[in-house]
Design a protein around this motif. Structure first.
Motif, PDB file in Angstrom:
ATOM      1  N   LEU A 138     -21.567   3.904   1.793  1.00 45.90           N
ATOM      2  CA  LEU A 138     -20.927   4.526   2.951  1.00 45.90           C
ATOM      3  C   LEU A 138     -19.507   4.980   2.653  1.00 45.90           C
ATOM      4  N   LEU A 139     -18.987   4.571   1.490  1.00 48.29           N
ATOM      5  CA  LEU A 139     -17.600   4.869   1.142  1.00 48.29           C
ATOM      6  C   LEU A 139     -17.506   5.294  -0.318  1.00 48.29           C
ATOM      7  N   PRO A 140     -16.514   6.109  -0.652  1.00 52.75           N
ATOM      8  CA  PRO A 140     -16.223   6.338  -2.070  1.00 52.75           C
ATOM      9  C   PRO A 140     -15.817   5.018  -2.736  1.00 52.75           C
ATOM     10  N   ARG A 141     -15.873   4.997  -4.064  1.00 51.49           N
ATOM     11  CA  ARG A 141     -15.351   3.840  -4.791  1.00 51.49           C
ATOM     12  C   ARG A 141     -13.841   4.027  -4.917  1.00 51.49           C
ATOM     13  N   PHE A 142     -13.087   3.206  -4.197  1.00 47.18           N
ATOM     14  CA  PHE A 142     -11.629   3.302  -4.245  1.00 47.18           C
ATOM     15  C   PHE A 142     -11.093   2.440  -5.383  1.00 47.18           C
ATOM     16  N   ASP A 143     -10.229   3.041  -6.186  1.00 50.42           N
ATOM     17  CA  ASP A 143      -9.675   2.345  -7.343  1.00 50.42           C
ATOM     18  C   ASP A 143      -8.348   1.673  -7.036  1.00 50.42           C
ATOM     19  N   ILE A 144      -7.491   2.367  -6.289  1.00 52.39           N
ATOM     20  CA  ILE A 144      -6.191   1.812  -5.902  1.00 52.39           C
ATOM     21  C   ILE A 144      -5.920   2.213  -4.458  1.00 52.39           C
ATOM     22  N   ALA A 145      -5.530   1.254  -3.655  1.00 51.53           N
ATOM     23  CA  ALA A 145      -5.088   1.512  -2.288  1.00 51.53           C
ATOM     24  C   ALA A 145      -3.623   1.117  -2.177  1.00 51.53           C
ATOM     25  N   PHE A 146      -2.760   2.097  -1.979  1.00 48.62           N
ATOM     26  CA  PHE A 146      -1.355   1.825  -1.713  1.00 48.62           C
ATOM     27  C   PHE A 146      -1.195   1.487  -0.236  1.00 48.62           C
ATOM     28  N   LEU A 147      -0.418   0.462   0.057  1.00 49.75           N
ATOM     29  CA  LEU A 147      -0.136   0.100   1.441  1.00 49.75           C
ATOM     30  C   LEU A 147       1.317  -0.316   1.581  1.00 49.75           C
ATOM     31  N   GLY A 148       1.936   0.062   2.678  1.00 46.09           N
ATOM     32  CA  GLY A 148       3.215  -0.510   3.058  1.00 46.09           C
ATOM     33  C   GLY A 148       2.958  -1.674   4.003  1.00 46.09           C
ATOM     34  N   VAL A 149       3.977  -2.439   4.260  1.00 47.80           N
ATOM     35  CA  VAL A 149       3.887  -3.565   5.197  1.00 47.80           C
ATOM     36  C   VAL A 149       5.064  -3.462   6.153  1.00 47.80           C
ATOM     37  N   GLY A 150       4.785  -3.447   7.459  1.00 46.08           N
ATOM     38  CA  GLY A 150       5.846  -3.368   8.439  1.00 46.08           C
ATOM     39  C   GLY A 150       6.528  -4.704   8.657  1.00 46.08           C
ATOM     40  N   PRO A 151       7.686  -4.711   9.316  1.00 48.04           N
ATOM     41  CA  PRO A 151       8.376  -5.980   9.611  1.00 48.04           C
ATOM     42  C   PRO A 151       7.528  -6.939  10.438  1.00 48.04           C
ATOM     43  N   ASP A 152       6.546  -6.389  11.182  1.00 45.89           N
ATOM     44  CA  ASP A 152       5.638  -7.235  11.964  1.00 45.89           C
ATOM     45  C   ASP A 152       4.385  -7.608  11.181  1.00 45.89           C
ATOM     46  N   GLY A 153       4.310  -7.172   9.927  1.00 49.02           N
ATOM     47  CA  GLY A 153       3.152  -7.484   9.088  1.00 49.02           C
ATOM     48  C   GLY A 153       2.031  -6.485   9.180  1.00 49.02           C
ATOM     49  N   ALA A 204      10.103  -3.096   0.664  1.00 48.25           N
ATOM     50  CA  ALA A 204      11.485  -3.383   0.301  1.00 48.25           C
ATOM     51  C   ALA A 204      12.288  -3.665   1.556  1.00 48.25           C
ATOM     52  N   GLY A 205      13.327  -4.489   1.404  1.00 43.33           N
ATOM     53  CA  GLY A 205      14.247  -4.748   2.505  1.00 43.33           C
ATOM     54  C   GLY A 205      14.095  -6.127   3.100  1.00 43.33           C
ATOM     55  N   SER A 206      15.202  -6.658   3.583  1.00 46.17           N
ATOM     56  CA  SER A 206      15.215  -8.006   4.145  1.00 46.17           C
ATOM     57  C   SER A 206      14.373  -8.114   5.411  1.00 46.17           C
ATOM     58  N   ASP A 207      14.167  -6.987   6.123  1.00 48.73           N
ATOM     59  CA  ASP A 207      13.374  -7.036   7.351  1.00 48.73           C
ATOM     60  C   ASP A 207      11.890  -7.261   7.077  1.00 48.73           C
ATOM     61  N   PHE A 238       4.312  -5.434  -4.673  1.00 52.56           N
ATOM     62  CA  PHE A 238       5.474  -4.931  -5.403  1.00 52.56           C
ATOM     63  C   PHE A 238       6.645  -4.921  -4.429  1.00 52.56           C
ATOM     64  N   VAL A 239       7.656  -5.732  -4.684  1.00 53.73           N
ATOM     65  CA  VAL A 239       8.724  -5.921  -3.703  1.00 53.73           C
ATOM     66  C   VAL A 239      10.089  -5.885  -4.380  1.00 53.73           C
ATOM     67  N   ASP A 240      11.132  -5.706  -3.567  1.00 54.55           N
ATOM     68  CA  ASP A 240      12.484  -5.838  -4.103  1.00 54.55           C
ATOM     69  C   ASP A 240      13.005  -7.244  -3.802  1.00 54.55           C
ATOM     70  N   ASN A 241      14.182  -7.547  -4.316  1.00 55.79           N
ATOM     71  CA  ASN A 241      14.740  -8.895  -4.169  1.00 55.79           C
ATOM     72  C   ASN A 241      14.862  -9.319  -2.713  1.00 55.79           C
ATOM     73  N   GLU A 242      15.262  -8.399  -1.852  1.00 57.48           N
ATOM     74  CA  GLU A 242      15.468  -8.751  -0.445  1.00 57.48           C
ATOM     75  C   GLU A 242      14.153  -9.112   0.238  1.00 57.48           C
ATOM     76  N   ALA A 243      13.108  -8.355  -0.034  1.00 57.27           N
ATOM     77  CA  ALA A 243      11.811  -8.636   0.593  1.00 57.27           C
ATOM     78  C   ALA A 243      11.185  -9.914   0.063  1.00 57.27           C
ATOM     79  N   ALA A 244      11.605 -10.361  -1.111  1.00 60.52           N
ATOM     80  CA  ALA A 244      11.008 -11.542  -1.754  1.00 60.52           C
ATOM     81  C   ALA A 244      11.659 -12.846  -1.332  1.00 60.52           C
ATOM     82  N   ALA A 245      12.581 -12.799  -0.386  1.00 63.21           N
ATOM     83  CA  ALA A 245      13.390 -13.976  -0.063  1.00 63.21           C
ATOM     84  C   ALA A 245      12.565 -15.189   0.365  1.00 63.21           C
TER      85      ALA A 245
END
Length: 256
Positions: A138-153, A204-207, A238-245
């Motif tokens: 029902l779907l293509p074979r996806f190799d990589i899915a990029f996603l962002g994450v909001g401050p609310d998850g 990325a980011g402290s939020d 993949f995160v920056d220093n602030e997001a990894a706190a």
């Protein structure tokens, strides 16, 4: 088949974007060698678009045979095609318009000025996914899915305590009441995102620190949608220093 979840920490947003771009190019060359073609799910947001711009700026960009790569989107805002808020337009400006890639390989969501209702837009994208799926799937074979994450998850347009994160049947949903404007959106569902071999979340980011910490600490997907997203083979944050706190030390990978 293993399913690893690891966090790679970078000094800042620029280093993050450059690192993900380099890894993407290397991995894409490998995937094309092994599979012959590739399907990639793109995300919007400042970091996601920065990664695409870094891919475009890389001297290794054209080591990829882009004619064998197809691009999809995790979600889209229900605005006119030319609206600057569309993830599609931002991705085209950052990368896609610079590539030797057939137009048929780019699969954007419908737009609000194309004569379709929101629900019809969802149905059309679901049909596109099914049409280009391997026989019997029902779907293509996806190799990589990029996603962002909001401050609310939230990921894609799957928000905390919303019906979208609990949807298990449909491949695409229409969102009528997004807590983040605009209120109307289209989004892939959790099962589709989880069908990807690799999920790469870039933030990325402290939020973002609290949401990331909760997702990795075992929060429910209803509370923190990012917690419910896992690639079939590997999930990398993949995160920056602030997001990894608030990331547990045991999950931070020295290398990948």
């Amino acid at each position: 088949m293993t399913n690893e979840r690891r966090v790679l920490v970078h000094q800042n947003k620029q280093a993050l974007a450059s690192s993900v771009a380099a890894r993407f190019i290397t991995k894409m060359v490998d995937i094309l060698h092994e599979e012959g073609e590739a399907n990639v799910i793109l995300t919007g947001g400042s970091v996601g678009i920065a990664v695409l711009a870094a891919i475009n700026e890389s001297a290794a960009r054209d080591t990829i045979d882009w004619a064998r790569v197809s691009f999809w989107w995790g979600d889209e805002r229900w605005v006119p095609r030319a609206h600057p808020d569309r993830n599609e337009g931002q991705a085209r400006t950052a990368l896609l318009d610079h590539l030797a890639i057939p137009a048929a390989n780019i699969h954007p969501f419908s737009a609000s000025d194309e004569g379709l209702s929101l629900s019809e837009g969802a149905e059309r994208y679901a049909a596109d996914l099914a049409e280009l799926a391997p026989l019997g799937a029902l779907l293509p074979r996806f190799d990589i899915a990029f996603l962002g994450v909001g401050p609310d998850g939230h990921v894609a347009s799957l928000f905390p305590h919303g019906a979208g994160i609990r949807e298990n049947e449909a491949s695409v949903i229409s969102v009528l009441n997004s807590p983040k404007p605009p209120s109307k959106r289209l989004s892939l569902t959790r099962p589709v995102l989880n069908s990807s071999d690799r999920v790469w979340m870039v933030l990325a980011g402290s939020d973002k620190a609290s949401a990331l910490g909760l997702a990795l600490a075992g929060a429910s997907r209803d509370e923190v949608p990012a917690a419910g997203i896992k690639g079939r083979k590997r999930t990398v944050f993949f995160v920056d220093n602030e997001a990894a706190a608030e990331v547990p030390e045991s999950l931070i990978a020295p290398s990948y």
